[in-house]
Design a protein around this motif. Structure first.
Motif, mmCIF file in Angstrom:
data_model
loop_
_atom_site.group_PDB
_atom_site.id
_atom_site.type_symbol
_atom_site.label_atom_id
_atom_site.label_comp_id
_atom_site.label_asym_id
_atom_site.label_seq_id
_atom_site.Cartn_x
_atom_site.Cartn_y
_atom_site.Cartn_z
ATOM 1 N N GLU A 5 2.481 34.487 53.155
ATOM 2 C CA GLU A 5 2.135 35.552 54.091
ATOM 3 C C GLU A 5 3.190 36.650 54.098
ATOM 4 O OE1 GLU A 5 1.368 33.944 57.912
ATOM 5 O OE2 GLU A 5 -0.393 32.772 57.283
ATOM 6 N N ASP A 6 4.456 36.238 54.111
ATOM 7 C CA ASP A 6 5.529 37.228 54.078
ATOM 8 C C ASP A 6 5.509 38.012 52.778
ATOM 9 O OD1 ASP A 6 6.354 36.371 56.548
ATOM 10 O OD2 ASP A 6 7.905 35.022 55.777
ATOM 11 N N GLU A 7 5.195 37.310 51.695
ATOM 12 C CA GLU A 7 5.129 37.968 50.385
ATOM 13 C C GLU A 7 4.042 39.030 50.356
ATOM 14 O OE1 GLU A 7 3.886 36.564 45.904
ATOM 15 O OE2 GLU A 7 5.035 35.175 47.177
ATOM 16 N N LEU A 8 2.857 38.682 50.872
ATOM 17 C CA LEU A 8 1.748 39.637 50.899
ATOM 18 C C LEU A 8 2.059 40.815 51.811
ATOM 19 C CD1 LEU A 8 -1.286 37.171 51.020
ATOM 20 C CD2 LEU A 8 -0.455 38.490 49.060
ATOM 21 N N GLU A 9 2.701 40.534 52.940
ATOM 22 C CA GLU A 9 3.060 41.606 53.862
ATOM 23 C C GLU A 9 4.047 42.569 53.220
ATOM 24 O OE1 GLU A 9 5.131 42.254 58.271
ATOM 25 O OE2 GLU A 9 4.763 40.233 57.504
ATOM 26 N N ALA A 10 5.036 42.022 52.518
ATOM 27 C CA ALA A 10 6.028 42.868 51.853
ATOM 28 C C ALA A 10 5.366 43.734 50.782
ATOM 29 C CB ALA A 10 7.113 41.995 51.221
ATOM 30 N N GLU A 11 4.447 43.151 50.019
ATOM 31 C CA GLU A 11 3.750 43.920 48.989
ATOM 32 C C GLU A 11 2.933 45.059 49.600
ATOM 33 O OE1 GLU A 11 1.417 41.220 46.732
ATOM 34 O OE2 GLU A 11 3.138 40.283 45.727
ATOM 35 N N GLU A 12 2.268 44.786 50.728
ATOM 36 C CA GLU A 12 1.469 45.820 51.379
ATOM 37 C C GLU A 12 2.351 46.943 51.921
ATOM 38 O OE1 GLU A 12 -1.300 48.224 52.783
ATOM 39 O OE2 GLU A 12 -1.592 46.526 51.430
ATOM 40 N N ARG A 13 3.508 46.571 52.467
ATOM 41 C CA ARG A 13 4.420 47.592 52.989
ATOM 42 C C ARG A 13 4.955 48.469 51.870
ATOM 43 N NH1 ARG A 13 8.850 44.789 56.675
ATOM 44 N NH2 ARG A 13 9.508 46.975 56.800
ATOM 45 N N ASP A 38 7.546 32.777 51.526
ATOM 46 C CA ASP A 38 6.302 32.398 52.169
ATOM 47 C C ASP A 38 5.189 33.324 51.701
ATOM 48 O OD1 ASP A 38 4.424 32.923 54.822
ATOM 49 O OD2 ASP A 38 5.039 30.832 54.590
ATOM 50 N N SER A 45 3.454 49.033 48.961
ATOM 51 C CA SER A 45 2.347 49.864 48.483
ATOM 52 C C SER A 45 2.082 51.022 49.434
ATOM 53 C CB SER A 45 1.077 49.011 48.333
ATOM 54 O OG SER A 45 1.255 48.000 47.362
ATOM 55 N N SER A 46 2.170 50.749 50.734
ATOM 56 C CA SER A 46 1.952 51.799 51.730
ATOM 57 C C SER A 46 2.992 52.904 51.607
ATOM 58 C CB SER A 46 1.980 51.194 53.135
ATOM 59 O OG SER A 46 1.847 52.201 54.123
#
Length: 261
Positions: A214-222, A212, A224-225
């Protein structure tokens, strides 16, 4: 089991560039089930010497009977495949793919081989409370993965899984060292993270995982963080003290000083 142990007896020799054994068992010459003694190549029904097109007392020709027997064998073979194997949907996007092509793609972008990739995924999917079903995976490997053409012994399955785990550990250590060492800027690390994430996502999609957005973007942000925290922590560690590898002397480094100078 060590990586240099043989995957299985009767395998074709093929060694990876990094020295890891990448062998796929070959067929040791199974008898052709479609032919039996006295029937091959004569075009006649077995036992009576009559022409294969001649009908018997029931109105069936010898070719009809042969077709029915083949259908029965296929049905028996299908019933021997475990239900969870028949329902396994991973790697279906790779129907028709050849092992060498898959292996070449992976070796150009990762440290793992096609064999290690496929078996590592199977070991994760066929894990039970008591362990991994090595025998089931090995015996049904061609049914589970389109580009795997031969069965494996449980020992070969375990060897491939162990090889995968070892390579992931080494690759992780190499990447983290590069990120923490100060050899790369924060921008360099971000670029690397983007590239490796894209490759990882592609492999997941090939396995049949629907990502998904949204899930993909969230995983990438996590991710990167976490990498930002790793870099900041490594900078503090490198700034606290530097030990000379020659004499062992420890000297302080200010936060603004470049460790490479």
């Amino acid at each position: 089991m060590s990586e240099d142990q043989g995957a299985a007896s009767g395998t074709s020799e093929s060694v990876d560039r990094d020295g890891t054994d990448d062998r796929e068992p070959v067929d040791e010459g199974r008898p052709d089930e479609a032919t039996t003694s006295g029937e091959a190549g004569n075009g006649k029904a077995a036992g009576d010497g009559s022409d294969s097109g001649k009908a018997d007392d029931d109105g069936k020709t010898a070719s009809d009977e042969a077709g029915e027997e083949a259908t029965e064998r296929e049905g028996a073979d299908s019933s021997e495949v475990p239900p969870d194997v028949r329902k396994y949907e991973r790697f279906k996007k790779m129907d028709g793919a050849q092992y060498d092509r898959v292996n070449e793609f992976l070796r150009d972008r990762t440290y793992i081989t096609a064999r290690e990739w496929a078996i590592a995924r199977l070991c994760a999917d066929f894990r039970t409370e008591t362990g991994v079903e090595m025998t089931k995976i090995g015996e049904n490997l061609p049914e589970l993965v389109p580009f795997m053409t031969d069965t494996y012994t449980p020992q070969a399955v375990n060897q491939a899984r162990h090889s995968f785990e070892g390579k992931v550990t080494k690759a992780g250590a190499t990447f983290l060292y590069g990120a923490m060492s100060g050899f790369f800027t924060a921008e360099d690390v971000d670029e690397m993270m983007y590239e490796v994430t894209e490759i990882a996502k592609f492999l997941l999609e090939v396995e049949g995982v629907d990502l998904d957005v949204e899930d993909e973007l969230e995983a990438e942000e996590r991710i990167s963080s976490v990498m930002r925290e790793v870099r900041e922590s490594s900078q503090r560690v490198r700034g606290e003290e530097v030990r000379c590898p020659e004499c062992g002397h420890v000297h302080e480094v200010s936060g603004d000083e470049d460790p490479g100078e």
